[in-house]
Design an enzyme around this catalytic site. Structure first.
Site, PDB file in Angstrom:
ATOM      1  N   CYS A 114       0.776  -1.211   0.054  1.00 57.08           N
ATOM      2  CA  CYS A 114       0.129   0.076  -0.124  1.00 57.08           C
ATOM      3  C   CYS A 114       0.964   1.170  -0.058  1.00 57.08           C
ATOM      4  CB  CYS A 114      -0.924  -0.150   1.224  1.00 57.08           C
ATOM      5  SG  CYS A 114      -1.704   1.650   1.711  1.00 57.08           S
ATOM      6  N   CYS A 118      -3.528   7.410  -1.527  1.00 55.44           N
ATOM      7  CA  CYS A 118      -4.922   7.533  -2.390  1.00 55.44           C
ATOM      8  C   CYS A 118      -6.025   7.789  -1.515  1.00 55.44           C
ATOM      9  CB  CYS A 118      -5.431   6.210  -2.925  1.00 55.44           C
ATOM     10  SG  CYS A 118      -4.284   5.051  -3.455  1.00 55.44           S
ATOM     11  N   THR A 205      -3.893   4.918   7.593  1.00 57.96           N
ATOM     12  CA  THR A 205      -3.162   4.577   6.418  1.00 57.96           C
ATOM     13  C   THR A 205      -2.265   5.765   6.178  1.00 57.96           C
ATOM     14  OG1 THR A 205      -4.758   2.940   5.500  1.00 57.96           O
ATOM     15  CG2 THR A 205      -2.753   3.971   3.878  1.00 57.96           C
ATOM     16  N   GLU A 271      -0.078   1.910   9.147  1.00 57.86           N
ATOM     17  CA  GLU A 271      -1.288   2.358   9.698  1.00 57.86           C
ATOM     18  C   GLU A 271      -0.970   2.798  11.124  1.00 57.86           C
ATOM     19  OE1 GLU A 271      -1.750  -0.417   7.646  1.00 57.86           O
ATOM     20  OE2 GLU A 271      -3.116   0.683   6.291  1.00 57.86           O
ATOM     21  N   TYR A 310      -9.428   0.661  -4.667  1.00 55.51           N
ATOM     22  CA  TYR A 310      -8.758  -0.780  -4.540  1.00 55.51           C
ATOM     23  C   TYR A 310      -7.991  -1.507  -5.576  1.00 55.51           C
ATOM     24  CZ  TYR A 310      -8.534  -0.504   0.686  1.00 55.51           C
ATOM     25  OH  TYR A 310      -8.290  -0.180   1.791  1.00 55.51           O
ATOM     26  N   CYS A 312      -5.477  -0.912  -6.699  1.00 55.19           N
ATOM     27  CA  CYS A 312      -4.319  -0.898  -6.305  1.00 55.19           C
ATOM     28  C   CYS A 312      -3.720  -2.243  -6.069  1.00 55.19           C
ATOM     29  CB  CYS A 312      -4.070  -0.090  -4.991  1.00 55.19           C
ATOM     30  SG  CYS A 312      -4.938  -0.844  -3.409  1.00 55.19           S
ATOM     31  N   GLU A 460      -6.402  -5.664   4.955  1.00 56.51           N
ATOM     32  CA  GLU A 460      -6.751  -4.238   4.265  1.00 56.51           C
ATOM     33  C   GLU A 460      -7.710  -4.580   3.352  1.00 56.51           C
ATOM     34  OE1 GLU A 460      -3.998  -1.451   2.213  1.00 56.51           O
ATOM     35  OE2 GLU A 460      -4.780   0.136   3.570  1.00 56.51           O
TER      36      GLU A 460
HETATM   37 FE1  SF4 Z   1      -3.174   1.762   0.115  1.00 54.01          FE
HETATM   38 FE2  SF4 Z   1      -4.667   1.041  -1.937  1.00 54.01          FE
HETATM   39 FE3  SF4 Z   1      -5.852   2.507  -0.075  1.00 54.01          FE
HETATM   40 FE4  SF4 Z   1      -4.279   3.611  -1.823  1.00 54.01          FE
HETATM   41  S1  SF4 Z   1      -6.107   2.417  -2.405  1.00 54.01           S
HETATM   42  S2  SF4 Z   1      -4.328   3.807   0.196  1.00 54.01           S
HETATM   43  S3  SF4 Z   1      -2.789   1.849  -2.053  1.00 54.01           S
HETATM   44  S4  SF4 Z   1      -5.048   0.380   0.082  1.00 54.01           S
HETATM   45 FE    FE Z   2      -6.738   1.651   2.980  1.00 51.93          FE
END
Ligand code: SF4
Ligand code: FE
Length: 501
Positions: A114, A118, A205, A271, A310, A312, A460
């Site tokens: 992560c 975002c 996060t 986190e 997500y 991601c 997560e």
């Molecule tokens: Fe992390 Fe994915 Fe959330 Fe971006 S969208 S902050 S990479 S978990």
């Molecule tokens: Fe998150």
């Protein structure tokens, strides 16, 4: 609140250094008086802390990508008239929303974890339309304040964390019904020059790696919860904030010498619990103050953006598929048909996640404020897939890795003058692959499916941006079941009574 408007003033607190690239960003985090605790100890300089640094590296990747691939990770902002990091961009078209997803997948591939940035991007975009609508109803000036704050962040290329999740206490009770009223973040004082905020935000996060946080309510509110309807921007070095770092599975491996056993030495997520102890926020940084009826739209819009963010995890999934295929190579079984089929299955799951997310972005619509918002139903379907498919992908990767992934001796044993040579002999796979490379790949899969980056890839994926039930509620709201019943009745030649039965 219009009487308190002072949107013309400059923002003089927090980071004032422009961050053009990754090294400037990392430098900007040094020397802050942030109150941070890690493993029970106060940490004066998080940048140099071995547990924290990999998460800073992951955030820094969002800066590096803007330098390396500006088409992907920067955007032209009509708000500030300059080219800015895409994470700070207010979406001006559906294509802008799509580009966020492409960038997120790329960063997942680059970091295997992560990269944390975002949340602020999604907070800015949801607040952009909600503040506009609050102002239209109440004659407030939240939208101008937000734009001014955003321009400041764009100019300096800052990281802003969206802090939504409250600790929530007894889940059967609302915010103002809790025995301890601080379990949801709230306004404890309204003053001539601003408000005082108290409470906490959980699972935040990238908060330690941020320059600012924007607190936002976590749950739809009733009129009696007025004090809990608060959005406010706070610099992370405000003396009223305390950050208590979350433990991650196998995290203390980062305190050991070497770089094999950690699996992914360079990157991790982050986190922390943020405790907010009577923090004063001047009016020019207050973006909601008591307008309870706008909390549900804010939460819904934020989650629409964030649940399709997500994707991601598909970038991280690409790494896991690559690791599973590589370990199969190293084990000498890459030609086996069941191995091939497991890689196909992993790819199918990964692309199914991406399909729903990118579709949600393509289906974006223009809000009254002028920015673009993804389709809520598809965004929730994307996130719901994310709560399941990475677990199956992790199972398949572990299947291909074999048991050595969890029984392998340590890096120190591999280097031992007494047992290193026999380990290298007996842990060897294919003759042309070194034992060390085989172990490195196993440790990467361990890191992503059991170790510190499993925090981001698995749990997560389950609970971030809302647990599975939260998506099912949204899907139920938007699935238009009555319309679908009508479709069926029409073809079956059943007369519709119009009562929805
Ligand atoms: Fe992390 Fe994915 Fe959330 Fe971006 S969208 S902050 S990479 S978990
Ligand atoms: Fe998150």
């Amino acid at each position: 609140m219009a009487a308190h408007d002072d949107t013309a003033a400059d923002i003089t607190v927090g980071c004032q250094i422009p961050n053009d690239d990754a090294s400037q960003y990392i430098a900007s985090l040094r020397g802050r008086r942030i109150r941070l605790f890690v493993l029970g100890e106060r940490v004066e300089e998080p940048v140099d802390h071995p547990l924290v640094r990999p998460s800073i590296n992951a955030m820094a990747a969002t800066y590096q990508l803007a330098v390396d691939e500006p088409e992907l990770a920067t955007a032209q902002s009509s708000l500030s008239g300059v080219r800015i990091n895409r994470f700070l961009h207010i979406t001006e078209s559906a294509e802008d929303v799509v580009m966020q997803n492409r960038m997120q997948r790329r960063l997942g591939q680059a970091t295997g974890t992560c990269f944390q940035r975002c949340v602020g991007m999604d907070a800015f975009n949801s607040l952009f339309s909600v503040t506009y609508e609050i102002d239209a109803t109440h004659g407030t000036s939240y939208h101008e304040r937000l734009k001014r704050f955003l321009r400041h962040c764009q100019r300096l290329n800052l990281v802003v964390g969206g802090a939504m999740t409250d600790p929530k206490g007894d889940r059967s009770r609302g915010p103002s019904e809790q025995e301890d009223p601080d379990l949801y973040t709230r306004i404890v004082e309204r003053r001539e020059d601003g408000i005082v905020v108290r409470g906490a935000k959980a699972h935040q996060t990238g908060c330690v790696n941020s320059h600012w946080i924007i607190v936002m309510p976590t749950i739809r509110l009733r009129p009696e919860d007025r004090d809990y309807a608060v959005c406010a921007a706070i610099p992370v070095d405000d003396p009223g904030l305390t950050f208590i770092y979350g433990r991650q599975s196998c995290d203390t491996r980062a305190l050991e010498d070497g770089n094999i056993d950690v699996g992914n030495a360079e990157f991790s997520g982050q986190e922390a619990l943020i405790v907010i102890e009577d923090v004063f926020v001047p009016w020019d940084r207050v973006l909601m103050c008591g307008e309870t009826e706008f909390v549900a739209p804010l939460v819904e819009r934020f989650t629409a953006y964030h649940r399709r963010s997500y994707v991601c995890k598909t970038g991280v999934g690409d790494v896991l598929i690559g690791a599973a295929a590589t370990i199969a190579d190293y084990n000498g079984v890459s030609r086996a048909s069941h191995v091939r089929d497991k890689l196909v299955e992993m790819s199918h799951l990964n692309e199914t996640i991406y399909s729903a997310g990118i579709a949600a972005s393509h289906e974006s619509f223009r809000t009254a404020a002028g920015n673009y918002e993804p389709d809520g139903l598809l965004a929730n379907v994307c996130k719901h897939n994310v709560t399941r498919f990475p677990y199956e992908m992790a199972r398949l990767a572990q299947d291909l890795a074999g048991g050595l992934m969890v029984t392998c001796p340590s890096e120190k044993d591999l280097a031992s003058p007494e047992v290193g040579a026999v380990l290298k002999k007996y842990l060897k796979g294919r003759a042309d692959v070194t034992t060390e490379d085989r172990v490195r790949m196993l440790r990467l899969i361990e890191n992503m499916t059991l170790g510190r980056n499993a925090v981001g890839y698995l749990t997560e994926s389950l609970h971030g941006a809302g647990s599975p039930q939260a998506q099912r509620i949204q899907i139920a709201r938007q699935m238009e079941i009555e319309t679908k019943k009508k479709l069926a009745k029409r073809l079956a030649r059943i007369e519709d009574s119009g009562e929805g039965d």
